[in-house]
Scaffold this motif. Sequence first.
Motif, PDB file in Angstrom:
ATOM      1  N   GLY A 165      33.590  42.720  55.162  1.00  0.00           N
ATOM      2  CA  GLY A 165      32.786  43.682  54.389  1.00  0.00           C
ATOM      3  C   GLY A 165      32.766  43.343  52.921  1.00  0.00           C
ATOM      4  O   GLY A 165      32.601  44.210  52.054  1.00  0.00           O
ATOM      5  N   ALA A 166      32.904  42.053  52.605  1.00  0.00           N
ATOM      6  CA  ALA A 166      33.087  41.616  51.217  1.00  0.00           C
ATOM      7  C   ALA A 166      31.885  41.888  50.324  1.00  0.00           C
ATOM      8  O   ALA A 166      32.039  42.069  49.110  1.00  0.00           O
ATOM      9  N   ALA A 167      30.684  41.900  50.890  1.00  0.00           N
ATOM     10  CA  ALA A 167      29.483  42.076  50.065  1.00  0.00           C
ATOM     11  C   ALA A 167      29.079  43.536  49.938  1.00  0.00           C
ATOM     12  O   ALA A 167      28.027  43.841  49.379  1.00  0.00           O
ATOM     13  N   GLY A 168      29.927  44.441  50.432  1.00  0.00           N
ATOM     14  CA  GLY A 168      29.636  45.867  50.358  1.00  0.00           C
ATOM     15  C   GLY A 168      30.086  46.493  49.061  1.00  0.00           C
ATOM     16  O   GLY A 168      30.473  45.812  48.097  1.00  0.00           O
ATOM     17  N   PHE A 169      30.060  47.807  49.035  1.00  0.00           N
ATOM     18  CA  PHE A 169      30.318  48.598  47.833  1.00  0.00           C
ATOM     19  C   PHE A 169      31.728  48.343  47.283  1.00  0.00           C
ATOM     20  O   PHE A 169      31.903  47.872  46.146  1.00  0.00           O
TER      21      PHE A 169
ATOM     22  N   LEU B 226      25.896  41.390  56.224  1.00  0.00           N
ATOM     23  CA  LEU B 226      24.823  41.701  55.271  1.00  0.00           C
ATOM     24  C   LEU B 226      23.848  42.757  55.799  1.00  0.00           C
ATOM     25  O   LEU B 226      22.707  42.842  55.339  1.00  0.00           O
ATOM     26  N   SER B 227      24.309  43.580  56.742  1.00  0.00           N
ATOM     27  CA  SER B 227      23.463  44.681  57.208  1.00  0.00           C
ATOM     28  C   SER B 227      23.339  45.754  56.137  1.00  0.00           C
ATOM     29  O   SER B 227      22.314  46.428  56.036  1.00  0.00           O
TER      30      SER B 227
ATOM     31  N   ILE C 139      31.805  41.271  62.666  1.00  0.00           N
ATOM     32  CA  ILE C 139      33.207  41.286  63.108  1.00  0.00           C
ATOM     33  C   ILE C 139      33.322  41.383  64.628  1.00  0.00           C
ATOM     34  O   ILE C 139      34.373  41.057  65.195  1.00  0.00           O
ATOM     35  N   ARG C 140      32.252  41.805  65.300  1.00  0.00           N
ATOM     36  CA  ARG C 140      32.286  41.892  66.768  1.00  0.00           C
ATOM     37  C   ARG C 140      31.979  40.559  67.438  1.00  0.00           C
ATOM     38  O   ARG C 140      32.128  40.433  68.660  1.00  0.00           O
TER      39      ARG C 140
ATOM     40  N   MET D 208      30.879  50.864  59.561  1.00  0.00           N
ATOM     41  CA  MET D 208      29.779  51.801  59.333  1.00  0.00           C
ATOM     42  C   MET D 208      30.390  53.041  58.700  1.00  0.00           C
ATOM     43  O   MET D 208      31.334  53.611  59.252  1.00  0.00           O
ATOM     44  N   HIS D 209      29.857  53.465  57.527  1.00  0.00           N
ATOM     45  CA  HIS D 209      30.506  54.614  56.886  1.00  0.00           C
ATOM     46  C   HIS D 209      29.553  55.616  56.254  1.00  0.00           C
ATOM     47  O   HIS D 209      30.008  56.615  55.686  1.00  0.00           O
ATOM     48  N   PHE D 210      28.247  55.389  56.329  1.00  0.00           N
ATOM     49  CA  PHE D 210      27.309  56.390  55.816  1.00  0.00           C
ATOM     50  C   PHE D 210      27.174  57.479  56.887  1.00  0.00           C
ATOM     51  O   PHE D 210      26.688  57.222  57.988  1.00  0.00           O
TER      52      PHE D 210
END
Length: 301
Positions: A5-9, A31-32, A50-51, A74-76
Amino acid sequence: MLVTGAAGFIGSALCHRLLSPGHRVVGYDDLSRGRRECLPQGVTLVEGDIRDRARFDETLSAIRPDCVIHLAAMHFIPDCIARPHDTLDVNVEGTRRVLERCRGSAVRSFIFASSAAVYAPTEGACVEDTTPLRPMEIYGESKVAAEQLVRAFHEDTGIATSIVRVFNAVGRHETNPHVIPHIFESLRTSDVIALGNIAPRRDYIDTRDVAEALLSVLDRSNGLRVLNVGTGRACSVGDIVESLRRILARPIVVVQEPSRVRETERMLLVADIKKIRRATRWSPRFHLEESLKDLVSAYGL
C-alpha cells in the motif's frame, strides 16, 4: 524493507520518512487507489495485488526484506459497506497471504496497520488492552479478523510483530473521498459545503505523525505489541469548519446533505496514546490547525 500500500495516503507519507535515515524501500501497490506520483524518488515500486501469491512471492524472494510494513487495505467505509466480499477478501485473505509468504523468509519484523474502527463505541478514550473490540461496520470487522491472523503469525514464528491502530489520518495525497478532502474540494469553488452529521468527534492525526510513529515502532520492534496511533485529542467536523472560517477568513456555510448522514453514528472516537509514548517515546508534533493550514496551501486556497 517492503511497504504494501506504499502509494496510498499513509504509505506515501511513510515512504518519504523512511528514506531519511537511509532505508532501502520497496513499495508494493496495485494502484487501485494509490498514485505512483505520490512516491518519492528512491522508492522502487512493484505493481501488484497482495492477493496475487505468485507476484508477491516473487517480490519477497527478489528483495529479501528484513521488515514488512503492511498497509494495503480497502478502507473507505462506503466502499467497504457496498462491497463486503471484496473488503474481507482484501483485508483478511490478503493479509493471510502476506503473512504466509513472510513465514520462513528473511523477514525479522512485521508491522500491521489496523484501525481505530476495531473498538466498541465508548464515552472515553480507547485503550489498547481494556477497551472492548466491537466494530460497527464491515471495515472494522475485517481489521479485527486480520489482527487475529497477525497475532497467530507472531505466536507461530516468534517474529517481532506490531499492530498499530491508526485513528483518523489527515494530510496531503488523500486517495479516498473522506470528509476533509471533500471539504477542501468544495471550498475550491464555493463557500457552501454539503455535509452529513458534523457533531461526532474524531482523533485527527497528521500523516507525517503517523509516519513518524511507524518509524519509531520499527526502531524498537520486539515481541508482540498493540499500539494506538492518534493524538489523544478529539474534534468534530463542525470544529474543522470553524477553524477553516478563521484560517481563510471566509463565511463558510454548511448545508446538511441527507445522503451523507450515516444510519448509525459513533459520537466519539479518540485514542489513549500513553502506551506508544512509553514504548517508543513518540509523540505527535502537528496540531490539527497546522495540518489544515498545510492543506490550505496544498489546495491553493
